[in-house]
Design a protein around this motif. Structure first.
Motif, PDB file in Angstrom:
ATOM      1  N   GLU A  47      -6.545  -5.815   3.537  1.00  0.00           N
ATOM      2  CA  GLU A  47      -6.290  -6.603   2.323  1.00  0.00           C
ATOM      3  C   GLU A  47      -5.446  -5.810   1.323  1.00  0.00           C
ATOM      4  O   GLU A  47      -4.613  -6.368   0.615  1.00  0.00           O
ATOM      5  CB  GLU A  47      -7.618  -7.057   1.691  1.00  0.00           C
ATOM      6  N   THR A  48      -5.676  -4.516   1.288  1.00  0.00           N
ATOM      7  CA  THR A  48      -4.838  -3.664   0.432  1.00  0.00           C
ATOM      8  C   THR A  48      -3.385  -3.725   0.909  1.00  0.00           C
ATOM      9  O   THR A  48      -2.450  -3.872   0.114  1.00  0.00           O
ATOM     10  CB  THR A  48      -5.335  -2.201   0.492  1.00  0.00           C
ATOM     11  N   GLN A  49      -3.216  -3.634   2.233  1.00  0.00           N
ATOM     12  CA  GLN A  49      -1.859  -3.614   2.785  1.00  0.00           C
ATOM     13  C   GLN A  49      -1.186  -4.981   2.688  1.00  0.00           C
ATOM     14  O   GLN A  49       0.036  -5.060   2.628  1.00  0.00           O
ATOM     15  CB  GLN A  49      -1.895  -3.098   4.221  1.00  0.00           C
TER      16      GLN A  49
ATOM     17  N   LEU B  12      -8.482  10.964  -5.201  1.00  0.00           N
ATOM     18  CA  LEU B  12      -8.306  11.338  -3.794  1.00  0.00           C
ATOM     19  C   LEU B  12      -8.971  10.295  -2.895  1.00  0.00           C
ATOM     20  O   LEU B  12     -10.130   9.951  -3.111  1.00  0.00           O
ATOM     21  CB  LEU B  12      -8.963  12.698  -3.530  1.00  0.00           C
ATOM     22  N   GLY B  13      -8.256   9.821  -1.921  1.00  0.00           N
ATOM     23  CA  GLY B  13      -8.824   8.867  -0.970  1.00  0.00           C
ATOM     24  C   GLY B  13      -8.973   7.443  -1.489  1.00  0.00           C
ATOM     25  O   GLY B  13      -9.582   6.595  -0.834  1.00  0.00           O
ATOM     26  N   ALA B  14      -8.403   7.162  -2.642  1.00  0.00           N
ATOM     27  CA  ALA B  14      -8.532   5.812  -3.206  1.00  0.00           C
ATOM     28  C   ALA B  14      -7.754   4.785  -2.380  1.00  0.00           C
ATOM     29  O   ALA B  14      -8.135   3.618  -2.297  1.00  0.00           O
ATOM     30  CB  ALA B  14      -8.051   5.797  -4.656  1.00  0.00           C
ATOM     31  N   GLY B  15      -6.639   5.204  -1.781  1.00  0.00           N
ATOM     32  CA  GLY B  15      -5.849   4.281  -0.958  1.00  0.00           C
ATOM     33  C   GLY B  15      -4.379   4.220  -1.324  1.00  0.00           C
ATOM     34  O   GLY B  15      -3.669   3.297  -0.917  1.00  0.00           O
ATOM     35  N   LYS B  16      -3.893   5.195  -2.051  1.00  0.00           N
ATOM     36  CA  LYS B  16      -2.490   5.195  -2.491  1.00  0.00           C
ATOM     37  C   LYS B  16      -1.533   5.239  -1.295  1.00  0.00           C
ATOM     38  O   LYS B  16      -0.576   4.470  -1.215  1.00  0.00           O
ATOM     39  CB  LYS B  16      -2.228   6.395  -3.429  1.00  0.00           C
ATOM     40  N   THR B  17      -1.785   6.155  -0.367  1.00  0.00           N
ATOM     41  CA  THR B  17      -0.906   6.260   0.806  1.00  0.00           C
ATOM     42  C   THR B  17      -1.072   5.034   1.706  1.00  0.00           C
ATOM     43  O   THR B  17      -0.082   4.523   2.247  1.00  0.00           O
ATOM     44  CB  THR B  17      -1.221   7.553   1.588  1.00  0.00           C
ATOM     45  N   THR B  18      -2.285   4.530   1.815  1.00  0.00           N
ATOM     46  CA  THR B  18      -2.543   3.323   2.608  1.00  0.00           C
ATOM     47  C   THR B  18      -1.730   2.144   2.068  1.00  0.00           C
ATOM     48  O   THR B  18      -1.135   1.374   2.832  1.00  0.00           O
ATOM     49  CB  THR B  18      -4.053   2.994   2.573  1.00  0.00           C
ATOM     50  N   PHE B  19      -1.676   2.023   0.749  1.00  0.00           N
ATOM     51  CA  PHE B  19      -0.882   0.972   0.114  1.00  0.00           C
ATOM     52  C   PHE B  19       0.597   1.144   0.460  1.00  0.00           C
ATOM     53  O   PHE B  19       1.279   0.193   0.850  1.00  0.00           O
ATOM     54  CB  PHE B  19      -1.095   1.028  -1.408  1.00  0.00           C
TER      55      PHE B  19
ATOM     56  N   GLY C 120     -18.129   0.845   1.446  1.00  0.00           N
ATOM     57  CA  GLY C 120     -17.160   1.940   1.283  1.00  0.00           C
ATOM     58  C   GLY C 120     -15.726   1.481   1.445  1.00  0.00           C
ATOM     59  O   GLY C 120     -14.799   2.280   1.372  1.00  0.00           O
ATOM     60  N   LEU C 121     -15.538   0.188   1.679  1.00  0.00           N
ATOM     61  CA  LEU C 121     -14.198  -0.330   1.965  1.00  0.00           C
ATOM     62  C   LEU C 121     -13.601  -1.140   0.813  1.00  0.00           C
ATOM     63  O   LEU C 121     -12.429  -1.508   0.862  1.00  0.00           O
ATOM     64  CB  LEU C 121     -14.243  -1.224   3.219  1.00  0.00           C
ATOM     65  N   GLN C 122     -14.404  -1.391  -0.185  1.00  0.00           N
ATOM     66  CA  GLN C 122     -13.882  -2.202  -1.295  1.00  0.00           C
ATOM     67  C   GLN C 122     -13.098  -1.343  -2.275  1.00  0.00           C
ATOM     68  O   GLN C 122     -13.400  -0.163  -2.481  1.00  0.00           O
ATOM     69  CB  GLN C 122     -15.038  -2.879  -2.044  1.00  0.00           C
TER      70      GLN C 122
END
Ligand code: ATP
Ligand code: MG
Length: 160
Positions: A10-12, A34-41, A132-134
């Motif tokens: 959903e982030t992507q 750290l690990g929030a999802g910046k690179t994933t985005f 842990g995924l939200q």
């Protein structure tokens, strides 16, 4: 604009929606611990633009460049400048130009080099989330172009 997402897909998806609207000259700042999802985005964004090469975080090089059909994409991760400083001597402002799109993780460490007009994407873990995924994603704009971009993104995501 603010929403809760339930997993990295959903982030992507939001990142892909943004990829469909972005133009050369746009700057996206990614905020979050750290690990929030910046690179994933950023990965979701790059994939939507047809970048097949895996996008890895450029922590040691500070910047990675990717080619798309319409513009070069620069992915900056300036985390280590938070400890080392010296961000103002690197000429990073050259990456923020009218011909390219740039993503910046930990942009607070190069505040003086950033263009005023930028879209900011903040990712935060959700306090009572047991999976842990939200993530709570907040997107804000400063400047004329980014404000227009944010409005378009709102139309796109509400329509889905
Ligand atoms: N909803 C979500 N959105 C994004 N990432 C998620 C989500 N749920 C779980 N994750 C996971 O959280 C991790 C996010 O890591 P990522 O490298 O994207 O963070 P980062 O903000 O870039 O961290 P860093 O500051 O270390 O660069 C990944 O392992 C990803 O799979
Ligand atoms: Mg990262």
């Amino acid at each position: 604009m603010r929403m809760i997402v339930n997993n990295l897909e959903e982030t992507q998806k939001i990142a892909a929606d943004l990829a469909n609207l972005v133009q050369a000259g746009d700057t996206i700042l990614l905020d979050g611990e750290l690990g929030a999802g910046k690179t994933t985005f950023t990965q979701g964004f790059a994939r939507a633009l047809g970048i097949k090469r895996p996008l890895r975080s450029p922590t040691f090089t500070l910047v990675r460049e990717y080619q798309t059909t319409n513009f070069p994409l620069y992915h900056l991760d300036v985390y280590r400048l938070g400890e080392e400083g010296g961000g103002d001597e690197l000429g990073l402002e050259d990456y923020f130009n009218a011909d390219s799109v740039s993503f910046v993780e930990w942009s607070q460490y190069i505040e003086a080099q950033l263009p005023f007009d930028a879209l900011k994407v903040s990712l935060e873990r959700v306090a009572d989330d047991t999976t842990g995924l939200q993530r709570m994603i907040t997107i804000s704009a400063r400047g004329e172009r980014s404000t227009a971009l944010l409005k378009q993104l709102q139309v796109t995501t509400n329509g889905n």
